[in-house]
Design a protein around this motif. Structure first.
Motif, PDB file in Angstrom:
ATOM      1  N   SER A  69       0.609  -7.403   7.674  1.00 38.27           N
ATOM      2  CA  SER A  69      -0.588  -7.911   8.373  1.00 38.27           C
ATOM      3  C   SER A  69      -0.466  -9.432   8.525  1.00 38.27           C
ATOM      4  O   SER A  69       0.257 -10.076   7.765  1.00 38.27           O
ATOM      5  CB  SER A  69      -1.846  -7.579   7.552  1.00 38.27           C
ATOM      6  OG  SER A  69      -1.796  -8.270   6.310  1.00 38.27           O
ATOM      7  N   SER A  91      -5.440 -15.136   1.526  1.00 38.00           N
ATOM      8  CA  SER A  91      -6.419 -15.334   0.463  1.00 38.00           C
ATOM      9  C   SER A  91      -5.760 -15.213  -0.910  1.00 38.00           C
ATOM     10  O   SER A  91      -6.432 -15.092  -1.921  1.00 38.00           O
ATOM     11  CB  SER A  91      -7.562 -14.329   0.601  1.00 38.00           C
ATOM     12  OG  SER A  91      -7.060 -13.015   0.738  1.00 38.00           O
ATOM     13  N   GLN A 134      -2.532 -11.598   7.730  1.00 36.72           N
ATOM     14  CA  GLN A 134      -3.009 -12.260   6.512  1.00 36.72           C
ATOM     15  C   GLN A 134      -1.916 -12.278   5.444  1.00 36.72           C
ATOM     16  O   GLN A 134      -1.762 -13.262   4.728  1.00 36.72           O
ATOM     17  CB  GLN A 134      -4.248 -11.537   5.964  1.00 36.72           C
ATOM     18  CG  GLN A 134      -5.460 -11.633   6.861  1.00 36.72           C
ATOM     19  CD  GLN A 134      -5.551 -10.490   7.855  1.00 36.72           C
ATOM     20  OE1 GLN A 134      -4.667  -9.636   7.907  1.00 36.72           O
ATOM     21  NE2 GLN A 134      -6.618 -10.467   8.638  1.00 36.72           N
ATOM     22  N   GLY A 173       0.797  -1.225   0.000  1.00 33.20           N
ATOM     23  CA  GLY A 173       0.000   0.000   0.000  1.00 33.20           C
ATOM     24  C   GLY A 173       0.828   1.273   0.000  1.00 33.20           C
ATOM     25  O   GLY A 173       0.285   2.357  -0.254  1.00 33.20           O
ATOM     26  N   SER A 225       0.639  -7.031  -2.240  1.00 33.81           N
ATOM     27  CA  SER A 225      -0.279  -7.331  -1.138  1.00 33.81           C
ATOM     28  C   SER A 225      -1.711  -7.097  -1.658  1.00 33.81           C
ATOM     29  O   SER A 225      -1.911  -6.586  -2.759  1.00 33.81           O
ATOM     30  CB  SER A 225       0.016  -6.446   0.066  1.00 33.81           C
ATOM     31  OG  SER A 225      -0.323  -5.113  -0.252  1.00 33.81           O
ATOM     32  N   ARG A 226      -2.681  -7.454  -0.830  1.00 33.56           N
ATOM     33  CA  ARG A 226      -4.070  -7.409  -1.311  1.00 33.56           C
ATOM     34  C   ARG A 226      -4.545  -6.005  -1.659  1.00 33.56           C
ATOM     35  O   ARG A 226      -5.367  -5.814  -2.552  1.00 33.56           O
ATOM     36  CB  ARG A 226      -5.005  -8.014  -0.249  1.00 33.56           C
ATOM     37  CG  ARG A 226      -6.420  -8.123  -0.752  1.00 33.56           C
ATOM     38  CD  ARG A 226      -7.205  -9.120   0.031  1.00 33.56           C
ATOM     39  NE  ARG A 226      -8.167  -8.483   0.911  1.00 33.56           N
ATOM     40  CZ  ARG A 226      -9.104  -9.143   1.580  1.00 33.56           C
ATOM     41  NH1 ARG A 226      -9.178 -10.453   1.484  1.00 33.56           N
ATOM     42  NH2 ARG A 226      -9.932  -8.522   2.346  1.00 33.56           N
ATOM     43  N   SER A 244       2.901  -3.419   5.180  1.00 35.33           N
ATOM     44  CA  SER A 244       2.901  -3.256   6.635  1.00 35.33           C
ATOM     45  C   SER A 244       3.220  -4.561   7.367  1.00 35.33           C
ATOM     46  O   SER A 244       3.849  -4.557   8.415  1.00 35.33           O
ATOM     47  CB  SER A 244       1.538  -2.734   7.093  1.00 35.33           C
ATOM     48  OG  SER A 244       0.522  -3.662   6.733  1.00 35.33           O
ATOM     49  N   ASN A 301      10.206   0.078   4.859  1.00 34.62           N
ATOM     50  CA  ASN A 301       9.007   0.741   5.367  1.00 34.62           C
ATOM     51  C   ASN A 301       9.426   2.013   6.113  1.00 34.62           C
ATOM     52  O   ASN A 301      10.443   2.016   6.801  1.00 34.62           O
ATOM     53  CB  ASN A 301       8.234  -0.205   6.309  1.00 34.62           C
ATOM     54  CG  ASN A 301       6.788   0.201   6.464  1.00 34.62           C
ATOM     55  OD1 ASN A 301       6.494   1.323   6.863  1.00 34.62           O
ATOM     56  ND2 ASN A 301       5.882  -0.704   6.129  1.00 34.62           N
ATOM     57  N   LEU A 325      10.521   3.905   0.186  1.00 39.58           N
ATOM     58  CA  LEU A 325      10.695   2.877  -0.845  1.00 39.58           C
ATOM     59  C   LEU A 325      11.102   3.472  -2.190  1.00 39.58           C
ATOM     60  O   LEU A 325      11.764   2.823  -3.005  1.00 39.58           O
ATOM     61  CB  LEU A 325       9.411   2.042  -0.974  1.00 39.58           C
ATOM     62  CG  LEU A 325       8.120   2.723  -1.412  1.00 39.58           C
ATOM     63  CD1 LEU A 325       7.952   2.660  -2.915  1.00 39.58           C
ATOM     64  CD2 LEU A 325       6.946   2.063  -0.732  1.00 39.58           C
ATOM     65  N   GLN A 373      -1.397 -11.761  -5.888  1.00 33.93           N
ATOM     66  CA  GLN A 373      -1.533 -11.428  -4.462  1.00 33.93           C
ATOM     67  C   GLN A 373      -0.911 -12.493  -3.567  1.00 33.93           C
ATOM     68  O   GLN A 373      -1.152 -13.685  -3.728  1.00 33.93           O
ATOM     69  CB  GLN A 373      -3.016 -11.297  -4.096  1.00 33.93           C
ATOM     70  CG  GLN A 373      -3.246 -11.000  -2.624  1.00 33.93           C
ATOM     71  CD  GLN A 373      -4.712 -11.069  -2.254  1.00 33.93           C
ATOM     72  OE1 GLN A 373      -5.564 -10.566  -2.990  1.00 33.93           O
ATOM     73  NE2 GLN A 373      -5.019 -11.676  -1.128  1.00 33.93           N
ATOM     74  N   ILE A 374      -0.126 -12.047  -2.596  1.00 32.69           N
ATOM     75  CA  ILE A 374       0.488 -12.938  -1.615  1.00 32.69           C
ATOM     76  C   ILE A 374      -0.331 -12.898  -0.334  1.00 32.69           C
ATOM     77  O   ILE A 374      -0.774 -11.838   0.078  1.00 32.69           O
ATOM     78  CB  ILE A 374       1.934 -12.460  -1.296  1.00 32.69           C
ATOM     79  CG1 ILE A 374       2.780 -12.389  -2.567  1.00 32.69           C
ATOM     80  CG2 ILE A 374       2.593 -13.355  -0.252  1.00 32.69           C
ATOM     81  CD1 ILE A 374       2.891 -13.665  -3.336  1.00 32.69           C
TER      82      ILE A 374
END
Ligand SMILES: Cc1cc2nc3c(=O)[nH]c(=O)nc-3n(C[C@H](O)[C@H](O)[C@H](O)COP(=O)(O)OP(=O)(O)OC[C@H]3O[C@@H](n4cnc5c(N)ncnc54)[C@H](O)[C@@H]3O)c2cc1C
Length: 328
Positions: free
Chosen positions: A284, A267, A286, A224, A249-250, A282, A301, A320, A263-264
């Motif tokens: 998370s 899900s 998930q 993100g 990421s999602r 970040s 980050n 980044l 997507q890693i």
């Protein structure tokens, strides 16, 4: 059939081994190694089962050295191309004969479809997408997997029904391979129910299948922290310079900047590269579910409190875009 329960089961771990690119799927070899470890923990024997339309020399060699005590090879032209219901029917027959206490399969598209199809007639359950396996003091399989959106890791047991079936995600057992001489036993598939599925055409995947089987040595994951869609080219270029596959990421899938297949995470897909570099992710729970097999992690980050920095081998607290500028 009469379903078998705990007292009737053999002290046997059966591994569903899967073909891949003319050989054996690397995840199957990891599962074979894990089965040996579990067998030692719970005093089990080990066996494998492999369904193939045409056994290649490469597959025969890999099976013969996978480290299980024996592998049953069922060669039959009906097994190719892959039709889940036929593989499941053959697996059920094999389980009825061998009566394994534990049945392990890879959480690949094939394993994910065959395991539940076999579980129904065997009247048992499946713990899908496990990230860890152990055997407890009672000889029960302890199956660990993320639950409730990844908020906690559930440890699941199957006290009564047999076999205890688990599918395991790619990469989480990396390094579990334990090669050793394996006795190959050849058998006919026997009668199988007529397939209700007919393959009309096989399309070559362009990587959009979402398979958890990426063998990339180096991976770059964007999160993100990326400000604009136009910037993606910059990071793809960085990926090319590093010979790294680019994932996300999602959040970037939700923004429509990447397809879901990239997507890693929980899900998404699992990857297990030698080096994983995350940019503006970040960390998370998930997301972390998809990178457990990564050997080394470098995380970039700006927030010193970002969870990913705590698990990174090389945490970099910086912008980044400054990092990307090093790869013009
Ligand atoms: C059921 C469920 C399943 C889910 N499955 C997944 C999944 O499979 N995969 C997944 O990824 N998420 C998944 N999520 C979403 C997940 O909870 C997070 O929302 C998501 O992982 C956040 O992505 P991110 O860390 O990239 O983005 P953000 O949370 O927006 O974090 C961006 C990070 O970038 C940093 N940053 C910002 N600017 C810069 C800069 N210039 N330089 C460096 N760093 C910067 C920030 O400090 C921040 O840490 C799932 C959620 C649920 C509920």
């Amino acid at each position: 059939m009469i379903p078998y329960t705990r007292p009737d089961a053999e002290k046997l771990i059966l591994v569903l081994l899967q073909a891949r690119a003319g050989g054996v799927h690397p995840l199957s070899l990891e599962l074979a190694g894990a089965a040996r470890r579990l067998a030692a923990e719970g005093d089990f024997r080990t066996a494998g089962v492999f369904f193939t339309g045409n056994l290649s020399a490469a597959a025969e060699t890999a099976l013969g050295t996978c480290g299980l005590e024996e592998v049953w090879v069922y060669q039959d032209e009906r097994f190719s191309p892959f039709i889940p219901e036929l593989h499941a029917a053959a697996l059920v027959r094999c389980a009825e004969t061998l009566r394994p206490g534990i049945l392990l399969a890879g959480a690949t598209p094939e394993g994910r479809s065959v395991a539940p199809l076999a579980a129904v007639p065997l009247e048992t359950g499946v713990t899908a997408d496990c990230t860890d396996l152990a055997v407890d003091a009672e000889g029960l399989l302890v199956q660990t997997r993320p639950a409730f959106g990844g908020g906690l890791m559930a440890r699941i047991i199957t006290p009564l029904a047999r076999p205890q079936i688990a599918t395991v995600r790619y990469g989480v057992l990396r390094g579990a391979e334990a090669p050793g001489k394996t006795r190959l036993r050849f058998a006919g598939a026997g009668p199988l129910p007529p397939a209700r599925t007919r393959i009309e055409e096989l399309a070559v995947s362009n990587g959009a299948s979402g398979d958890d089987d990426d063998d990339a040595e180096y991976a770059l994951v964007l999160g993100g922290g990326i400000r604009a869609r136009e910037d993606i080219g910059l990071f793809k270029q960085m990926g090319e310079s590093l010979k790294a596959e680019v994932f996300c990421s999602r959040i970037l899938v939700e923004r429509g900047w990447f397809p879901q297949s990239r997507q890693i995470g929980l899900s998404g897909r699992c990857i297990a590269p030698r080096l994983l570099i995350t940019l503006g992710v970040s960390g998370s729970v998930q997301f972390m579910a998809g990178i457990q097999g990564a050997k080394k992690i470098c995380a970039v980050n700006t927030d010193p409190l970002a969870p990913i920095l705590r698990i990174a081998d090389l945490p970099l607290i910086c912008d980044l875009y400054q990092v990307a500028a090093l790869f013009p």
